[in-house]
Scaffold this motif. Sequence first.
Motif, PDB file in Angstrom:
ATOM      1  N   ASP A  60       0.911  -1.321   0.156  1.00 19.39           N
ATOM      2  CA  ASP A  60      -0.003   0.056   0.189  1.00 19.39           C
ATOM      3  C   ASP A  60       0.906   1.422  -0.132  1.00 19.39           C
ATOM      4  O   ASP A  60       1.264   2.002   0.923  1.00 19.39           O
ATOM      5  CB  ASP A  60      -0.999   0.012   1.264  1.00 19.39           C
ATOM      6  N   LEU A  61       1.256   1.615  -1.272  1.00 19.66           N
ATOM      7  CA  LEU A  61       2.376   2.732  -1.190  1.00 19.66           C
ATOM      8  C   LEU A  61       1.667   3.872  -1.897  1.00 19.66           C
ATOM      9  O   LEU A  61       0.741   3.857  -2.910  1.00 19.66           O
ATOM     10  CB  LEU A  61       3.545   2.311  -2.293  1.00 19.66           C
ATOM     11  N   ASN A  62       1.879   5.040  -1.327  1.00 16.04           N
ATOM     12  CA  ASN A  62       1.536   6.226  -1.821  1.00 16.04           C
ATOM     13  C   ASN A  62       2.502   7.044  -2.678  1.00 16.04           C
ATOM     14  O   ASN A  62       2.528   8.289  -2.688  1.00 16.04           O
ATOM     15  CB  ASN A  62       0.662   6.983  -0.931  1.00 16.04           C
ATOM     16  N   LEU A  63       3.641   6.293  -3.100  1.00 13.77           N
ATOM     17  CA  LEU A  63       4.521   6.648  -4.073  1.00 13.77           C
ATOM     18  C   LEU A  63       4.603   6.414  -5.469  1.00 13.77           C
ATOM     19  O   LEU A  63       4.717   5.142  -5.214  1.00 13.77           O
ATOM     20  CB  LEU A  63       5.795   6.507  -3.213  1.00 13.77           C
ATOM     21  N   ALA A  64       4.511   7.215  -6.191  1.00 15.95           N
ATOM     22  CA  ALA A  64       4.539   6.828  -7.738  1.00 15.95           C
ATOM     23  C   ALA A  64       5.949   6.164  -8.144  1.00 15.95           C
ATOM     24  O   ALA A  64       6.953   6.863  -7.865  1.00 15.95           O
ATOM     25  CB  ALA A  64       4.023   7.817  -8.707  1.00 15.95           C
ATOM     26  N   ILE A  65       6.195   4.983  -8.568  1.00 13.50           N
ATOM     27  CA  ILE A  65       7.488   4.557  -8.975  1.00 13.50           C
ATOM     28  C   ILE A  65       7.513   3.994 -10.427  1.00 13.50           C
ATOM     29  O   ILE A  65       6.722   3.257 -10.892  1.00 13.50           O
ATOM     30  CB  ILE A  65       7.728   3.178  -8.012  1.00 13.50           C
ATOM     31  N   ARG A  66       8.703   4.728 -10.972  1.00 15.17           N
ATOM     32  CA  ARG A  66       9.095   4.375 -12.321  1.00 15.17           C
ATOM     33  C   ARG A  66      10.154   3.824 -12.317  1.00 15.17           C
ATOM     34  O   ARG A  66      11.200   4.296 -12.081  1.00 15.17           O
ATOM     35  CB  ARG A  66       8.889   5.661 -13.177  1.00 15.17           C
ATOM     36  N   LEU A  67      10.206   2.370 -12.892  1.00 10.23           N
ATOM     37  CA  LEU A  67      11.511   1.639 -13.117  1.00 10.23           C
ATOM     38  C   LEU A  67      12.075   1.824 -14.481  1.00 10.23           C
ATOM     39  O   LEU A  67      11.171   1.495 -15.219  1.00 10.23           O
ATOM     40  CB  LEU A  67      11.206   0.088 -12.581  1.00 10.23           C
ATOM     41  N   ILE A  68      13.349   2.136 -14.662  1.00  7.31           N
ATOM     42  CA  ILE A  68      13.721   2.480 -15.824  1.00  7.31           C
ATOM     43  C   ILE A  68      14.997   1.431 -16.153  1.00  7.31           C
ATOM     44  O   ILE A  68      15.858   1.338 -15.336  1.00  7.31           O
ATOM     45  CB  ILE A  68      14.163   3.740 -16.238  1.00  7.31           C
ATOM     46  N   GLY A  69      14.957   0.644 -17.355  1.00 10.37           N
ATOM     47  CA  GLY A  69      16.064  -0.130 -17.837  1.00 10.37           C
ATOM     48  C   GLY A  69      16.834   0.225 -18.795  1.00 10.37           C
ATOM     49  O   GLY A  69      16.194   0.332 -19.956  1.00 10.37           O
ATOM     50  N   LEU A  70      18.313   0.478 -18.799  1.00  7.92           N
ATOM     51  CA  LEU A  70      19.046   0.826 -19.919  1.00  7.92           C
ATOM     52  C   LEU A  70      19.083  -0.464 -20.630  1.00  7.92           C
ATOM     53  O   LEU A  70      19.432  -1.301 -20.188  1.00  7.92           O
ATOM     54  CB  LEU A  70      20.325   1.402 -19.300  1.00  7.92           C
ATOM     55  N   ASN A  71      19.184  -0.279 -21.989  1.00  8.31           N
ATOM     56  CA  ASN A  71      19.481  -1.516 -22.902  1.00  8.31           C
ATOM     57  C   ASN A  71      19.990  -1.112 -24.065  1.00  8.31           C
ATOM     58  O   ASN A  71      20.305   0.184 -24.516  1.00  8.31           O
ATOM     59  CB  ASN A  71      17.950  -2.263 -23.036  1.00  8.31           C
ATOM     60  N   ILE A  72      20.263  -2.198 -25.013  1.00  8.34           N
ATOM     61  CA  ILE A  72      20.470  -1.715 -26.478  1.00  8.34           C
ATOM     62  C   ILE A  72      19.439  -2.357 -27.287  1.00  8.34           C
ATOM     63  O   ILE A  72      18.812  -3.287 -26.843  1.00  8.34           O
ATOM     64  CB  ILE A  72      22.187  -2.380 -26.659  1.00  8.34           C
ATOM     65  N   ASP A  73      19.590  -2.083 -28.505  1.00  7.64           N
ATOM     66  CA  ASP A  73      18.773  -2.683 -29.683  1.00  7.64           C
ATOM     67  C   ASP A  73      18.890  -4.139 -29.716  1.00  7.64           C
ATOM     68  O   ASP A  73      20.087  -4.493 -29.880  1.00  7.64           O
ATOM     69  CB  ASP A  73      18.951  -2.170 -30.929  1.00  7.64           C
ATOM     70  N   PRO A  74      17.784  -4.879 -29.510  1.00 11.38           N
ATOM     71  CA  PRO A  74      17.918  -6.344 -29.609  1.00 11.38           C
ATOM     72  C   PRO A  74      18.187  -6.973 -30.945  1.00 11.38           C
ATOM     73  O   PRO A  74      18.692  -8.099 -30.920  1.00 11.38           O
ATOM     74  CB  PRO A  74      16.808  -6.853 -29.089  1.00 11.38           C
ATOM     75  N   ARG A  75      18.197  -6.112 -31.867  1.00  8.68           N
ATOM     76  CA  ARG A  75      18.745  -6.606 -33.391  1.00  8.68           C
ATOM     77  C   ARG A  75      20.104  -6.077 -33.586  1.00  8.68           C
ATOM     78  O   ARG A  75      20.627  -6.147 -34.631  1.00  8.68           O
ATOM     79  CB  ARG A  75      17.717  -5.978 -34.514  1.00  8.68           C
ATOM     80  N   ALA A  76      20.788  -5.378 -32.726  1.00  9.90           N
ATOM     81  CA  ALA A  76      21.899  -4.939 -32.834  1.00  9.90           C
ATOM     82  C   ALA A  76      23.235  -5.916 -33.221  1.00  9.90           C
ATOM     83  O   ALA A  76      23.229  -6.948 -32.474  1.00  9.90           O
ATOM     84  CB  ALA A  76      22.505  -4.003 -31.789  1.00  9.90           C
TER      85      ALA A  76
END
Length: 227
Positions: free
Chosen positions: A164-180
């Motif tokens: 029961d959190l009243n804190l908005a959380i945005r999780l961000i993942g750094l990545n590379i192009d899966p076709r690279a």
Amino acid sequence: MLFEIADFFGAETYFSTEGEEEWHEIASVLDNLTLQLQPSGQAGLDGQAIFDPKATNRILTAGAAAYGWNKIIVPPTLRAFGTDWDAGKNAVLAEWQFSNYPFLWNNIIRSQVVARNSWKLAGMSSPPQALLIVTKSGCLPASQSTLYFEQGRAQMESVLSALDLNLAIRLIGLNIDPRATTVSASWNNYTGRTSRSIVTGEERQFRVNWSARKRAGGQAARLTAHL
């Protein structure tokens, strides 16, 4: 640099309304980030190219500071959870989470306590309403036991109904192009394994070889510098 996001506790709504400006600033910093790599010093990985958390942390901090984000000190009553957040502005806290995976919850707990108690932190205009957590994708080679995006998302999703959190959380993942098949990155060498002083740092091209990833499914990238 490419990235993906996962939103929890109303983060999608918050960052498209009250927190839209703060999100655009951090997103711009991420967009302009160059992949940072270093040679591994861990047994079994000696010399292999892995994600460089120290250089990435430093670049993100400097980039956020250019938009007026500052390091935010943890209140004395919560010092058991660390000394500071990497950045904060207005009502948004930010943490660059590239260390061992248990620290994800360390950051969430201390941020939630501050938000629930409506504490206004030095350097912020109002009590925190949201938390941005930047980590890296599991597709990127990295030191063992460090948090990766898919792991953090799975942990959050598995306990969502019990929190029961009243804190908005945005999780961000750094990545590379899966076709690279190739990727440009900064290749950083340090004076020692725990040193933060870069001896040499140069832009290099790396070949990308993909294989099935054991953790969280998907693919894993092995990066090899072009000679």
